[in-house]
Write a protein that holds these residues in place. Structure first.
Motif, short mmCIF file in Angstrom:
data_model
loop_
_atom_site.label_atom_id
_atom_site.label_comp_id
_atom_site.label_asym_id
_atom_site.label_seq_id
_atom_site.Cartn_x
_atom_site.Cartn_y
_atom_site.Cartn_z
N THR A 446 0.86 -1.18 0.00
CA THR A 446 0.00 0.00 0.00
C THR A 446 0.89 1.24 0.00
O THR A 446 1.74 1.38 0.88
CB THR A 446 -0.90 0.02 1.25
N PRO A 447 0.74 2.13 -0.97
CA PRO A 447 1.58 3.34 -1.00
C PRO A 447 1.45 4.16 0.28
O PRO A 447 0.40 4.19 0.92
CB PRO A 447 1.06 4.11 -2.21
N TYR A 448 2.53 4.79 0.65
CA TYR A 448 2.59 5.69 1.81
C TYR A 448 2.42 4.97 3.15
O TYR A 448 1.92 5.54 4.11
CB TYR A 448 1.58 6.85 1.66
N THR A 449 2.85 3.72 3.19
CA THR A 449 2.90 3.00 4.47
C THR A 449 4.33 2.70 4.87
O THR A 449 4.57 2.12 5.92
CB THR A 449 2.12 1.67 4.38
N TYR A 450 5.30 3.09 4.02
CA TYR A 450 6.72 2.83 4.30
C TYR A 450 7.49 4.12 4.12
O TYR A 450 7.50 4.70 3.03
CB TYR A 450 7.24 1.76 3.33
#
Length: 519
Positions: A446-450
């Motif tokens: 999921t983008p913007y979780t790392y």
């Protein structure tokens, strides 16, 4: 008279009670789900009592039952209402899409008592931040990294030599014990000193190395130091009154004197090393030329604003990379199969390069990159990011909330560590699995979780450099040694509750076995 005084005191207490009650009912009045605060400290009790690390504290808020399934939740940092984000799309909006309205960190230090801590690009506010960052960016281009590489590689070779000179504690097993974080900090301190300043710190050979001593003082967290840094991030308006500092006074004097001396000598000699000092000298010359030409309204690059950038590069550069290397060593010690696979990759790459550690050889280490990505998921240098709403008008949270708008000056916190450890995004989050970051698996993230280095325009400017020095250090460490656990190695690391950054409590004690790859 006594009755009047008693009534007056009672009235004042009553007024104060009603005022606090009104203050701490802010989120209920705004129609926003909140985690109920305690008076005075707000939601920070779990951080202030130091029973858990800041990473675990932010995780506890993120996973609080009152925050469950909410895209964001209202909290109080001491007296001030703040937002804690939980939804990756909101993270994207604040850090990237709507960056212009959240371009400053909420955290801050005091320009008067802490000029080197407050004037670097980590804490600088717009528009000064934008100006300095733009001018520093050329130092981290691919071409510059290529020019730096021989210097980094030379320090890596010194690390290898240092380890091979260590007396074996057990001749039969050909092993010796060490504290991994300190070893890695010696290496990264030497790298930063030579790459940024053109100075030999000699950390491996000089037990009284001043660069290491002062670097250590910035990140050693006793109770006072923990209080200083906690207020910097959560109550910055009090920092000038209490004269708290990010860079301690003694370290400030040493680093200012050293950097100004190196800049002065470089200007006298006219020598070029393509390092940070050369860039800072160019900054200063541009300011001088603007003054001589009568140009006004140009940002002034003089004095501590220059020194502050060099200090940030030193402190952030050695600490984050040394922590990443040490945590990687710990996970490799626990997983012999992963370590063996990595050593095989290093051996094959060295065979391909004729035994030389080159930039091309380092860049070919794909499995090492996966390992570092996974280490940074489990142990991000900063467990949270902070922003302040700087929008000229109130910022709407629609479609996540159709009524509440974020007022100017409100702090916003992004719980990086909690997102990294959320099984919704990273299944079995406490398990060390480098393959999570294989090209095929990354497509599923999921983008913007790392975000171990932050995201958006405020993301870490030295990310590529950090990876490079960590990889070189690990190659030279594993070239002649295998990492194993010792009697002092815990099954699971505890994080230091006094450190706002991610640190292992009590250090990372490991054992090295002399086992050359034969290249």
């Amino acid at each position: 008279m006594e009755l009047v005084l008693l009534i007056l005191v009672g009235s004042l207490i009553g007024i104060a009670f009603l005022a606090l009650q009104q203050h701490y009912s802010y989120w209920r009045r705004m129609g926003v789900r909140e985690i109920r605060p305690k008076w005075i400290v707000g939601n920070l009790m779990g951080l202030l009592n130091m029973r858990m690390s800041p990473a675990e504290f932010i995780c506890q808020l993120y996973n609080h039952p009152d925050a469950e399934k909410e895209p964001f939740v209202g909290i109080h940092v001491f007296h001030k209402p703040a937002l804690l984000l939980r939804d990756p799309e909101m993270v994207r909006n604040i850090l990237v899409k709507d960056f212009a309205g959240f371009s400053n960190r909420y955290s801050n230090s005091d320009p008067k008592s802490d000029p080197l801590g407050s004037q670097n690009i980590f804490f600088l506010k717009n528009p000064a931040w934008k100006e300095v960052r733009l001018k520093l960016s050329p130092f981290f281009t691919g071409n510059r990294l290529k020019q730096m590489f021989p210097l980094i590689e030379e320090v890596g070779a010194s690390l290898d030599a240092h380890l091979r000179q260590q007396p074996l504690h057990n001749e039969r097993m050909r092993c010796f014990d060490l504290e991994a974080k300190e070893l890695c900090a010696l290496y990264t301190t030497d790298v930063i000193a030579t790459v940024a300043y053109g100075v030999s710190a000699n950390s491996f050979t000089d037990p009284k190395c001043e660069f290491r001593r002062h670097g250590r003082s910035v990140f050693e967290f006793n109770l006072r130091r923990a209080a200083e840094i906690t207020l910097v991030f959560f109550l910055p308006h009090l920092v000038p009154l209490l004269r708290f500092k990010v860079v301690p006074a003694e370290a400030t004097l040493f680093l200012r004197k050293t950097i100004n001396y190196v800049m002065s000598e470089r200007e006298k000699s006219g020598q070029k090393r393509n390092d940070l000092i050369d860039i800072l000298i160019e900054f200063r010359r541009s300011t001088q030329m603007a003054k001589e030409s009568g140009i006004k309204d140009q940002f002034v690059f003089e004095g501590d604003i220059l020194v502050a950038q060099a200090v940030l590069f030193f402190t952030a550069g050695f600490e984050s990379s040394s922590s990443t290397m040490a945590f990687a060593m710990y996970e490799l010690a626990k997983d012999a199969d992963v370590q063996q696979r990595l050593r095989e990759e290093i051996k094959d790459a060295l065979v391909e390069s004729g035994g030389q550690v080159t930039l091309k050889m380092i860049e070919s280490l794909e499995f090492m990159q996966l390992i570092l990505l996974e280490v940074l998921r489990m142990y991000p240098p900063l467990p949270f990011l902070d922003r302040e709403c700087t929008s000229g008008k109130d910022y709407s949270l629609a479609p996540f909330h159709n009524k509440f708008v974020v007022p100017k000056g409100m702090p916003v916190y992004i719980p990086c560590y909690a997102l990294h450890m959320d099984p919704q995004y990273f299944p079995q989050p406490r398990k060390f699995v480098p393959e999570r970051f294989s090209p095929e698996n990354r497509k599923l993230h999921t983008p913007y979780t790392y975000m171990p280095f932050g995201l958006g325009p405020h993301g870490c400017i030295g990310e590529r450099f950090g990876y490079l020095q960590a990889k070189v250090g690990l190659v030279y460490l594993l070239r002649n040694h295998m990492i194993t656990a010792s009697e002092r190695t815990p099954h699971r690391l505890q994080l230091e509750p006094k450190a706002i950054i991610t640190q292992a409590k009590g250090g990372i004690h490991l054992r090295l076995v002399r086992d050359p790859l034969g290249i």
